[in-house]
Design a protein around this motif. Structure first.
Motif, PDB file in Angstrom:
ATOM      1  N   SER A 219       0.859  -1.302  -0.041  1.00 45.48           N
ATOM      2  CA  SER A 219      -0.113   0.074  -0.037  1.00 45.48           C
ATOM      3  C   SER A 219       0.975   1.323  -0.038  1.00 45.48           C
ATOM      4  CB  SER A 219      -0.932   0.065   1.302  1.00 45.48           C
ATOM      5  OG  SER A 219      -1.754   1.321   1.321  1.00 45.48           O
ATOM      6  N   GLU A 223       1.108   4.361  -3.048  1.00 44.63           N
ATOM      7  CA  GLU A 223       0.721   5.900  -2.629  1.00 44.63           C
ATOM      8  C   GLU A 223       1.576   6.386  -3.760  1.00 44.63           C
ATOM      9  OE1 GLU A 223       1.409   6.649   1.636  1.00 44.63           O
ATOM     10  OE2 GLU A 223      -0.240   5.195   1.993  1.00 44.63           O
ATOM     11  N   ASP A 227      -0.128   8.796 -12.679  1.00 46.74           N
ATOM     12  CA  ASP A 227      -1.523   8.761 -13.165  1.00 46.74           C
ATOM     13  C   ASP A 227      -1.533   7.476 -14.155  1.00 46.74           C
ATOM     14  OD1 ASP A 227      -4.166  10.167 -13.991  1.00 46.74           O
ATOM     15  OD2 ASP A 227      -3.004   9.891 -16.032  1.00 46.74           O
ATOM     16  N   ILE A 228      -2.819   6.782 -14.253  1.00 47.56           N
ATOM     17  CA  ILE A 228      -2.923   5.666 -14.933  1.00 47.56           C
ATOM     18  C   ILE A 228      -2.780   6.038 -16.317  1.00 47.56           C
ATOM     19  CG2 ILE A 228      -4.252   3.799 -15.951  1.00 47.56           C
ATOM     20  CD1 ILE A 228      -5.053   3.506 -12.984  1.00 47.56           C
ATOM     21  N   ALA A 251      -0.076   1.584  -9.692  1.00 49.38           N
ATOM     22  CA  ALA A 251      -1.410   2.499  -9.824  1.00 49.38           C
ATOM     23  C   ALA A 251      -2.751   1.762  -9.899  1.00 49.38           C
ATOM     24  CB  ALA A 251      -1.230   3.349 -11.148  1.00 49.38           C
ATOM     25  N   HIS A 252      -2.628   0.848 -10.579  1.00 50.95           N
ATOM     26  CA  HIS A 252      -3.900  -0.053 -10.589  1.00 50.95           C
ATOM     27  C   HIS A 252      -4.206  -0.762  -9.328  1.00 50.95           C
ATOM     28  CE1 HIS A 252      -4.982   0.038 -14.860  1.00 50.95           C
ATOM     29  NE2 HIS A 252      -3.937  -0.369 -15.340  1.00 50.95           N
ATOM     30  N   GLN A 253      -3.002  -1.109  -8.566  1.00 52.88           N
ATOM     31  CA  GLN A 253      -2.951  -1.672  -7.553  1.00 52.88           C
ATOM     32  C   GLN A 253      -3.619  -0.670  -6.284  1.00 52.88           C
ATOM     33  OE1 GLN A 253       0.553  -3.533  -5.819  1.00 52.88           O
ATOM     34  NE2 GLN A 253       0.153  -2.606  -3.675  1.00 52.88           N
ATOM     35  N   ALA A 254      -3.225   0.731  -6.519  1.00 47.79           N
ATOM     36  CA  ALA A 254      -3.908   1.795  -5.463  1.00 47.79           C
ATOM     37  C   ALA A 254      -5.328   1.897  -5.725  1.00 47.79           C
ATOM     38  CB  ALA A 254      -3.061   2.882  -5.737  1.00 47.79           C
ATOM     39  N   LYS A 255      -5.792   1.552  -6.895  1.00 47.95           N
ATOM     40  CA  LYS A 255      -7.156   1.771  -7.245  1.00 47.95           C
ATOM     41  C   LYS A 255      -7.916   0.567  -6.771  1.00 47.95           C
ATOM     42  CE  LYS A 255      -7.025   5.949  -9.216  1.00 47.95           C
ATOM     43  NZ  LYS A 255      -7.667   7.053  -8.615  1.00 47.95           N
ATOM     44  N   ASN A 257      -7.573  -2.393  -8.351  1.00 43.19           N
ATOM     45  CA  ASN A 257      -7.691  -3.200  -9.675  1.00 43.19           C
ATOM     46  C   ASN A 257      -6.501  -4.243  -9.459  1.00 43.19           C
ATOM     47  OD1 ASN A 257      -7.982  -4.547 -11.839  1.00 43.19           O
ATOM     48  ND2 ASN A 257      -8.705  -2.788 -13.041  1.00 43.19           N
TER      49      ASN A 257
END
Length: 311
Positions: A219, A223, A227-228, A251-255, A257
């Motif tokens: 996590s 952070e 931007d994806i 970035a996907h992990q942060a969302k 996904n």
């Protein structure tokens, strides 16, 4: 009749199962308590030799029953009125109460085999009521709520348990886990980073804490993800921009996904397995650890990883 002194406070680890009482505490300690599980009452005295033989064996048998019954000890010399009410005429006398009523008993120092048979009868009478202590029962309910995805209720349940037993490590770990599932990463980190995995003897709890610490680590990495859309454009401009692919995975992990993140990691492994000291594969293995070996995500992507590595 002698003056009745307050019952001494139990100081052993079995204090929730074995205690002393007197006339004033008998209603709560025996009658009320027996509504939940059988209560064995041992009437004894200091001058009574057979009492001193019976008590250790009785305490050991109650402890071995692991919460199915409790033991309450009554000093007969200090509680003559209570002995009179219950018609205790010789010592030691043992009475068993269930649902507020006496259901069994015996007199004299009996061998351990008879004590065990006595306790087995009580467990049978009560249907094995409350063989686990209230904390264990609460944790079982909390685990059921966790499995059902009711994380807010898990948090509330854990807070209630910790109000009664602040040092319960299993409860602290469950609380941190639920907070992570809710996205409350900072709160989870505050709680979990105070625990030392090396100080935890239960291997399952230790493994769970290590998994949660890995989740906190991932996590923290996510952070700093970019931007994806910008990362996707960078990859489109240069398919060998593995740092951009790695950042895209974060970035996907942060969302939330994880599958898209895993796809980005696999894309690196397919093109350059050794990139950045095997960073993509190592990160994917951490995702497997966090999600659990039997999760659909892990099973799916472990198969895909194997097909790439062994193709």
């Amino acid at each position: 009749m002698e003056h009745q002194s307050p019952a001494p406070t139990a100081t052993s680890d079995t204090s929730t199962l074995i205690k002393d009482t007197n006339l004033q505490g008998f209603g709560e300690d025996v009658i009320t308590a027996s509504m939940q599980r059988p209560v064995i009452v041992d009437f004894w005295a200091d001058w009574c030799g057979p009492c001193k033989q019976l008590m250790p064996a009785l305490e050991a048998a109650v402890t071995e029953a692991a919460g199915a019954v409790t033991l309450v000890k009554v000093n007969a010399d200090q509680n003559q009125a209570l002995c009179g009410q219950l018609q205790v005429q010789s010592l030691p006398t043992v009475l068993a109460f269930w649902q507020g009523q006496p259901v069994d008993g015996f007199q004299g120092a009996v061998p351990p085999s008879q004590i065990k048979a006595f306790i087995d009868r009580l467990i049978e009478i009560s249907g094995g009521a409350q063989q686990s202590n209230p904390i264990d029962a609460a944790l079982e309910q909390i685990d059921a709520l966790y499995d059902a995805g009711e994380y807010m209720q898990v948090v509330q349940g854990c807070q209630q348990v910790l109000g009664h037993e602040p040092g319960n490590i299993g409860t602290v770990i469950r609380l941190g886990d639920a907070l992570l599932k809710m996205g409350e990463t900072d709160q989870a980190k505050t709680i979990l980073t105070q625990l030392d995995p090396n100080a935890i003897n239960d291997k399952d709890l230790k493994a769970r804490l290590e998994r949660l610490n890995t989740a906190l680590e991932l996590s923290a990495q996510a952070e700093s993800a970019g931007d994806i859309e910008e990362l996707e454009r960078a990859i489109e401009a240069d398919s060998t921009n593995y740092q951009a692919r790695y950042d895209l995975a974060l970035a996907h992990q942060a969302k939330g996904n994880l599958e898209a993140g895993a796809d980005a990691l696999l894309a690196i492994i397919m093109r350059d397995r050794e990139w950045n000291e095997d960073a993509a594969r190592k990160h994917l293995l951490k995702l497997f650890e966090v999600e659990g070996a039997d999760s659909p995500f892990t099973l799916k992507y472990r198969r895909r990883l194997s097909s790439i590595l062994f193709s």
